[in-house]
Design an enzyme around this catalytic site. Structure first.
Site, PDB file in Angstrom:
ATOM      1  N   ILE A   1       0.818  -1.214   0.000  1.00 12.83           N
ATOM      2  CA  ILE A   1       0.000   0.000   0.000  1.00 12.83           C
ATOM      3  C   ILE A   1       0.847   1.257   0.000  1.00 12.83           C
ATOM      4  O   ILE A   1       0.325   2.364   0.129  1.00 12.83           O
ATOM      5  CB  ILE A   1      -0.954   0.021   1.214  1.00 12.83           C
ATOM      6  CG1 ILE A   1      -0.167  -0.068   2.521  1.00 12.83           C
ATOM      7  CG2 ILE A   1      -1.981  -1.091   1.108  1.00 12.83           C
ATOM      8  CD1 ILE A   1      -1.025   0.073   3.759  1.00 12.83           C
ATOM      9  N   GLY A   2       2.152   1.123  -0.160  1.00 12.89           N
ATOM     10  CA  GLY A   2       2.989   2.322  -0.216  1.00 12.89           C
ATOM     11  C   GLY A   2       4.460   1.970  -0.132  1.00 12.89           C
ATOM     12  O   GLY A   2       4.840   0.893   0.343  1.00 12.89           O
ATOM     13  N   THR A   3       5.271   2.876  -0.630  1.00 12.84           N
ATOM     14  CA  THR A   3       6.722   2.699  -0.603  1.00 12.84           C
ATOM     15  C   THR A   3       7.354   3.995  -0.142  1.00 12.84           C
ATOM     16  O   THR A   3       6.963   5.076  -0.570  1.00 12.84           O
ATOM     17  CB  THR A   3       7.260   2.346  -2.001  1.00 12.84           C
ATOM     18  OG1 THR A   3       6.631   1.152  -2.450  1.00 12.84           O
ATOM     19  CG2 THR A   3       8.762   2.119  -1.956  1.00 12.84           C
ATOM     20  N   GLY A   4       8.328   3.900   0.751  1.00 12.68           N
ATOM     21  CA  GLY A   4       9.010   5.089   1.255  1.00 12.68           C
ATOM     22  C   GLY A   4      10.502   4.889   1.294  1.00 12.68           C
ATOM     23  O   GLY A   4      11.039   3.902   0.776  1.00 12.68           O
ATOM     24  N   GLY A   5      11.183   5.839   1.934  1.00 11.94           N
ATOM     25  CA  GLY A   5      12.633   5.818   1.959  1.00 11.94           C
ATOM     26  C   GLY A   5      13.206   4.659   2.749  1.00 11.94           C
ATOM     27  O   GLY A   5      14.291   4.180   2.473  1.00 11.94           O
TER      28      GLY A   5
ATOM     29  N   GLY B   1      11.376   1.678   3.521  1.00 18.88           N
ATOM     30  CA  GLY B   1      10.845   0.373   3.196  1.00 18.88           C
ATOM     31  C   GLY B   1       9.501   0.467   2.505  1.00 18.88           C
ATOM     32  O   GLY B   1       9.021   1.540   2.168  1.00 18.88           O
TER      33      GLY B   1
ATOM     34  N   VAL C   1       5.328  -0.726   2.616  1.00 14.10           N
ATOM     35  CA  VAL C   1       4.291  -1.008   3.599  1.00 14.10           C
ATOM     36  C   VAL C   1       3.247  -1.931   2.983  1.00 14.10           C
ATOM     37  O   VAL C   1       2.815  -1.719   1.846  1.00 14.10           O
ATOM     38  CB  VAL C   1       3.626   0.301   4.079  1.00 14.10           C
ATOM     39  CG1 VAL C   1       2.585  -0.005   5.156  1.00 14.10           C
ATOM     40  CG2 VAL C   1       4.672   1.263   4.605  1.00 14.10           C
TER      41      VAL C   1
ATOM     42  N   LYS D   1       5.632  -2.721   7.828  1.00 15.89           N
ATOM     43  CA  LYS D   1       6.664  -1.968   7.120  1.00 15.89           C
ATOM     44  C   LYS D   1       7.870  -2.876   6.967  1.00 15.89           C
ATOM     45  O   LYS D   1       8.589  -3.185   7.917  1.00 15.89           O
ATOM     46  CB  LYS D   1       7.037  -0.691   7.862  1.00 15.89           C
ATOM     47  CG  LYS D   1       8.312  -0.048   7.320  1.00 15.89           C
ATOM     48  CD  LYS D   1       8.390   1.432   7.571  1.00 15.89           C
ATOM     49  CE  LYS D   1       7.776   2.203   6.447  1.00 15.89           C
ATOM     50  NZ  LYS D   1       8.063   3.637   6.500  1.00 15.89           N
TER      51      LYS D   1
ATOM     52  N   ASP E   1      11.914  13.241  10.017  1.00 16.99           N
ATOM     53  CA  ASP E   1      11.314  13.173   8.677  1.00 16.99           C
ATOM     54  C   ASP E   1       9.816  13.481   8.726  1.00 16.99           C
ATOM     55  O   ASP E   1       8.997  12.703   8.238  1.00 16.99           O
ATOM     56  CB  ASP E   1      11.559  11.795   8.067  1.00 16.99           C
ATOM     57  CG  ASP E   1      11.306  11.779   6.563  1.00 16.99           C
ATOM     58  OD1 ASP E   1      11.151  12.866   5.973  1.00 16.99           O
ATOM     59  OD2 ASP E   1      11.260  10.687   5.972  1.00 16.99           O
TER      60      ASP E   1
END
Length: 720
Positions: free
Chosen positions: A423-427, A429, A431, A445, A545
């Site tokens: 459901i999402g990607t960030g710096g 990892g 999710v 995560k 962040d």
């Protein structure tokens, strides 16, 4: 005497303190000119007058202070030229004249300041060619951005010992022309190179790849041509790369896959061709929201790795659409299509001698895992124990809601972290949404780094998680536990149904649902959460962040801060002086130069976030205007509010909006000492609201900056 409320002229009589060695009058609201009597302070080592409203010119008498080591006159309204006799201050280590209205040329006499560590003349109106760099052998920071310098960049090509210590070179936002010199490769210690918003032409020199310590490279908005050199792949430490708004052509080099630490990648608005290289999926730290390949001539298929599945709830996962915010303007680019299960005809053959041993080995492996799993299930798990370790050292289980969740349950719930559950990607990892056997839905995560086999990391990781799971605040996403395994490691959080604030604000329908009072409540919730992290946790937690992508909302549009402490989890032994972290556009300006993370860095990010919520988009343009506050005089608050919502008609709503905007602007002060603490911001939101003296439509941003005293304990509520 810094950070007081004098609001008066500097008395000439201070010049009589002839034995004085340090004079710090920074951030005192001082007005008028710098007294010429300061020329009598011949024992002075440090003079700091930054962050005032001083005008007039820099007095020539300062050139007599030959013992001076630090001279900081930044963030004032000084005019005129830089006195040439400042070149006589040969003991200077730091010279900061930034954020004034100085004009004219940089005196050649400053080349005598051979001991300088820091030279910052940014945000002035200086002209002419760049200062000669031949003598600055000790310089670490050279910041000349946002002036009117012209000519070409000159770096000595033969004297390799020059500028060997340079860490930051910022020449952005000038009128520089000509090519980037190949001799730039001599700056071996360079970590930050900013040359954007000039008229630099030619190609990117292949020698740029020799800058192996580079963390951030910004060449955007120039006239660069030709291909991106393959040698750029040598910059494996890079966290940010921006080559946008140029005329670069050719393919994206596959060597870009070497940027394992890259968080931001912007190659938009060029003439790049060919396919997106498969190696780009190696960018494990890349934030999908900071990937921009728009407006090129790329072709082929977008790798599935870059799809944020959170936007396809309830839909079919057999085909993905192209995200225009990332890949738009590439007319020959095709969306990724999930391949159907392959069907093999009877004509296809296989090697029985290879197939049978593989099947037997897999059967033995599965049976062994089953026995281990059944044995583990018989163990009574104590909820206070975070980890159960098997005989062979693999760490399978984590403390969770009922103390029984196992690594295998997570694998089953996500189909081995299938992209359909992402459901999402960030710096840090990706999710995933997972429904546990108990029926509870959680967010997982999955972290990028794989140090799970290192015993020292295991201990620090567990200690950090134990600390973070004890945090209790209604506006902080609950961290329930973790899993540490040789294959991967992940954290277990409460699931937030509405996703990130960034996602809501970027969708017109959802943005309207988030009305003014809901937005104000989101801002207040974040303030209370940060105050808790800064003042009620032992040791304190600096988030590092804060951004709209790290604020999550539940089904009632209540806000929760996420990713708190993730930087500490991944690098718990690091000091506050560390590599640049945070989301581009939210990072406090002092971090680029000092690299020291404090609570005031979170305060700045909170100010950006608050303005983003009020305006409905990232306030990049407003942030640039804050450097010249007088430009805010004709900008009305009501004109910058999110146009998708009707202007507030309720007096109470208007009062809250003015309060939020005033506090946000205070949090964005360039000097961290002048920013209020999050504890004070939180208390201010809990205090009784004062009625507005003037209608909302008549209040300008400049009034909001001036109607409150932007100090910590003496911070005054807005009276506008």
């Amino acid at each position: 005497m810094s950070s007081n409320q004098f609001n008066h002229f500097i008395p000439q009589e201070l010049g009589n303190l002839e034995r004085l060695m340090t004079l710090d009058l920074g951030n005192c609201g001082l007005i008028g000119s710098i007294p010429s009597s300061f020329g009598q302070l011949t024992n002075l080592i440090t003079l700091s007058l930054h962050g005032n409203r001083l005008n007039g010119s820099i007095p020539l008498q300062l050139g007599k202070l030959k013992n001076m080591v630090t001279l900081d006159l930044s963030n004032n309204m000084l005019v005129g030229s830089i006195p040439s006799n400042l070149g006589q201050l040969t003991n200077l280590l730091a010279l900061n004249l930034s954020n004034n209205m100085l004009d004219g040329f940089i005196p050649s006499s400053l080349s005598q300041l051979t001991k300088l560590f820091t030279l910052d003349f940014s945000n002035n109106m200086l002209v002419g060619p760049l200062i000669t760099l031949n003598q600055f052998t000790e310089l670490k920071q050279l910041i000349l951005s946002a002036n009117r310098f012209n000519g070409s960049i000159s770096i000595p090509s033969k004297l390799e010992n020059l500028m060997k210590n340079l860490v930051t070179l910022d020449l952005s936002e000038n009128n520089l022309t000509g090519p980037i010199p190949s001799s730039i490769s001599h700056l071996h210690n360079l970590e930050f190179l900013f040359l954007g918003f000039n008229r630099i032409n030619g190609s990117i020199p292949s020698e740029t790849g020799d800058l192996e310590n580079l963390l951030a490279l910004s060449l955007e908005s120039n006239l660069l041509q030709g291909p991106i050199p393959e040698e750029i792949g040598n910059l494996t430490a890079l966290t940010s790369l921006d080559l946008s708004q140029n005329q670069l052509s050719g393919p994206i080099p596959p060597q870009i896959g070497n940027f394992f630490n890259l968080v931001e990648l912007n190659l938009s608005s060029n003439k790049l061709q060919g396919t997106i290289p498969d190696q780009i999926v190696n960018l494990r730290s890349l934030d999908i929201y900071r990937l921009d390949l728009r407006n090129n001539d790329l072709s082929g298929v977008v790798p599935y790795h870059f799809y944020d599945s959170g936007q396809y709830y309830g839909g079919s996962f057999s085909c993905y659409r192209i995200d225009d915010e990332v890949f738009g303007g590439n007319n020959n680019l095709s969306p990724y299509t999930c391949s159907p299960t392959p069907h093999y005809s009877g004509k296809q053959s296989f090697n029985l001698r290879i197939f049978v041993p593989i099947v037997v080995s897999l059967a033995i492996f599965v049976l062994g895992c089953l026995l281990i799993f059944l044995r583990w299930r018989r163990v009574q798990v104590n909820p206070t124990n975070f980890l159960q370790t098997t005989k062979n050292g693999d760490m399978f289980s984590v403390w969770n809601f009922d103390g029984k969740i196992a690594y295998e349950d997570i694998i089953a719930a996500t189909n081995d972290f299938d992209i359909r559950f992402c459901i999402g990607t960030g710096g840090y990892g990706s999710v995933y949404r997972a429904e546990l056997p108990s029926g509870k839905v959680v967010a997982l995560k999955k972290l990028h780094r794989l140090e799970a086999e290192e015993p020292a990391f295991d201990r620090s990781f567990r200690n950090e998680i134990k600390f973070l799971t004890e945090i209790r605040h209604r506006n902080i996403v609950k961290l329930h536990g973790y899993c540490l395994h040789k294959r991967c490691m992940f954290l277990i959080y409460d699931y937030m149904e509405r996703g990130s604030l960034l996602w809501i604000l970027s969708d017109d329908v959802q943005a309207v649902e988030l009305d003014w009072m809901k937005r104000v409540n989101v801002i207040k919730s974040v303030a209370h959460a940060l105050s808790y992290l800064h003042y009620e946790c032992t040791p304190i937690i600096v988030h590092r962040d804060i951004s709209s992508s790290n604020i999550l909302l539940n089904s009632n549009l209540e806000a929760f801060v996420s990713d708190f402490g993730t930087a500490r989890i991944l690098d718990p032994d690091s000091s506050n002086q560390t590599r640049l972290v945070g989301t581009y556009g939210y990072v406090a300006p002092e971090l680029a130069y000092t690299m020291v993370v404090t609570e005031k860095c979170d305060v700045y990010s909170f100010g950006v976030l608050a303005l983003e919520i009020l305006t409905g988009k990232h306030p990049g343009e407003l942030l640039s205007l804050l450097l010249a506050p007088s430009s805010l005089q004709n900008i009305m608050l009501i004109d910058v509010l999110d146009p998708r919502l009707s202007p507030p008609t309720s007096q109470m709503v208007a009062q809250n909006i003015v309060l939020v905007a005033t506090i946000a602007l205070a949090c964005l002060n360039a000097d961290p000492k002048l920013r209020p603490t999050m504890k004070y911001v939180s208390q201010e939101f809990l205090a009784c609201q004062r009625s507005l003296r003037n209608p909302l439509r008549t209040i300008s941003l400049l009034q909001l900056m001036n109607c409150g005293i932007h100090m910590e304990e003496s911070y005054q509520a807005p009276q506008c």
